[in-house]
Design a protein around this motif. Structure first.
Motif, short mmCIF file in Angstrom:
data_model
loop_
_atom_site.label_atom_id
_atom_site.label_comp_id
_atom_site.label_asym_id
_atom_site.label_seq_id
_atom_site.Cartn_x
_atom_site.Cartn_y
_atom_site.Cartn_z
N TRP A 1 41.67 1.77 0.35
CA TRP A 1 42.05 0.42 0.75
C TRP A 1 42.67 -0.30 -0.42
N GLY A 2 43.62 -1.18 -0.11
CA GLY A 2 44.28 -1.93 -1.17
C GLY A 2 45.05 -3.13 -0.63
N VAL B 1 48.09 -14.21 -3.93
CA VAL B 1 47.47 -14.84 -2.76
C VAL B 1 45.95 -14.80 -3.00
N PRO B 2 45.25 -15.92 -2.84
CA PRO B 2 43.81 -15.93 -3.14
C PRO B 2 43.00 -14.90 -2.36
N ASP B 3 43.34 -14.66 -1.11
CA ASP B 3 42.57 -13.75 -0.25
C ASP B 3 43.56 -12.94 0.59
N ASP C 1 44.59 -6.02 9.28
CA ASP C 1 44.68 -7.30 10.01
C ASP C 1 43.58 -8.27 9.63
N GLY C 2 43.17 -8.23 8.37
CA GLY C 2 42.17 -9.17 7.87
C GLY C 2 42.31 -9.31 6.37
N THR C 3 41.84 -10.43 5.87
CA THR C 3 41.88 -10.68 4.43
C THR C 3 40.76 -9.90 3.74
N PHE C 4 40.80 -9.89 2.41
CA PHE C 4 39.77 -9.19 1.65
C PHE C 4 38.38 -9.68 1.99
N SER C 5 38.19 -11.00 2.03
CA SER C 5 36.85 -11.51 2.31
C SER C 5 36.42 -11.14 3.73
N PHE D 1 33.14 -8.65 4.37
CA PHE D 1 31.97 -9.07 5.15
C PHE D 1 31.80 -8.19 6.40
N ASP D 2 32.90 -7.89 7.07
CA ASP D 2 32.85 -7.03 8.26
C ASP D 2 32.39 -5.61 7.90
N MET D 3 32.89 -5.09 6.77
CA MET D 3 32.53 -3.74 6.36
C MET D 3 31.02 -3.63 6.08
N PHE D 4 30.47 -4.60 5.33
CA PHE D 4 29.04 -4.55 5.05
C PHE D 4 28.23 -4.70 6.32
N GLU D 5 28.66 -5.56 7.22
CA GLU D 5 27.97 -5.72 8.50
C GLU D 5 27.95 -4.39 9.25
N TRP D 6 29.08 -3.70 9.28
CA TRP D 6 29.18 -2.41 9.95
C TRP D 6 28.32 -1.35 9.25
N VAL D 7 28.41 -1.29 7.92
CA VAL D 7 27.65 -0.28 7.16
C VAL D 7 26.15 -0.46 7.38
N PHE D 8 25.67 -1.69 7.28
CA PHE D 8 24.23 -1.89 7.38
C PHE D 8 23.74 -1.88 8.82
N SER D 9 24.58 -2.16 9.79
CA SER D 9 24.15 -2.00 11.19
C SER D 9 24.11 -0.51 11.53
N GLU D 10 25.00 0.29 10.94
CA GLU D 10 24.96 1.75 11.13
C GLU D 10 23.68 2.31 10.55
N ASP D 11 23.28 1.82 9.36
CA ASP D 11 22.04 2.28 8.73
C ASP D 11 20.84 2.00 9.62
#
Length: 142
Positions: A92-93, A101-103, A120-124, A128-138
């Motif tokens: 990702w990059g 650009v700030p975000d 289709d989303g900013t870094f922030s 936040f979505d990635m961590f939500e997905w990772v920890f809901s998968e766990d």
């Protein structure tokens, strides 16, 4: 410097690790500036505050691997790469032209095909979505 994202990133530590945020979960501005001084680019504010909040945290390697600041690099196609999955299938990059650009919008590269595609989303938003997905998968695998 105005802090837009710092507290939101710090809040990820108690949310996902169940412990209060501590100084050691982030890296200092001095450490970050020293790690980045070799680069010929400036990182976006959101990524900078991510490192200040979480650069020393185990969240840096929660399923996907955020690159340490000194490891950041711009590829031949003009994308600043900051994250890779554990199988090294995707990277990702941001577009190098968007670093002020700030975000900025995040792009994902299929490493086998070499194609960059917008998330289709900013870094922030992405983070936040990635961590939500990772920890809901766990939680589903417990």
């Amino acid at each position: 410097m105005s802090e837009i994202f710092l507290e939101k990133f710090r809040a990820l530590v108690p949310k996902y690790l169940g412990e209060p945020w501590q100084l050691g979960d982030g890296i200092s501005e001095k450490e970050l500036d020293e790690a980045l001084e070799e680069h010929a680019f400036t990182i976006p504010l959101a990524l900078r505050e991510f490192y200040l909040a979480l650069g020393g945290s185990e969240l840096m390697e929660a399923y996907h691997y955020f690159w340490d600041p000194e490891e950041l690099e711009v590829d031949d196609e003009g994308f600043l790469m900051f994250l890779e999955d554990e199988e090294e299938q995707f990277t990702w990059g941001f577009r190098a032209g968007d670093l002020r650009v700030p975000d900025p919008i995040v792009y994902r590269k299929n490493n086998a095909r070499g194609e960059w595609v917008s998330e289709d989303g900013t870094f922030s938003e992405f983070t936040f979505d990635m961590f939500e997905w990772v920890f809901s998968e766990d939680e589903e695998h417990v």
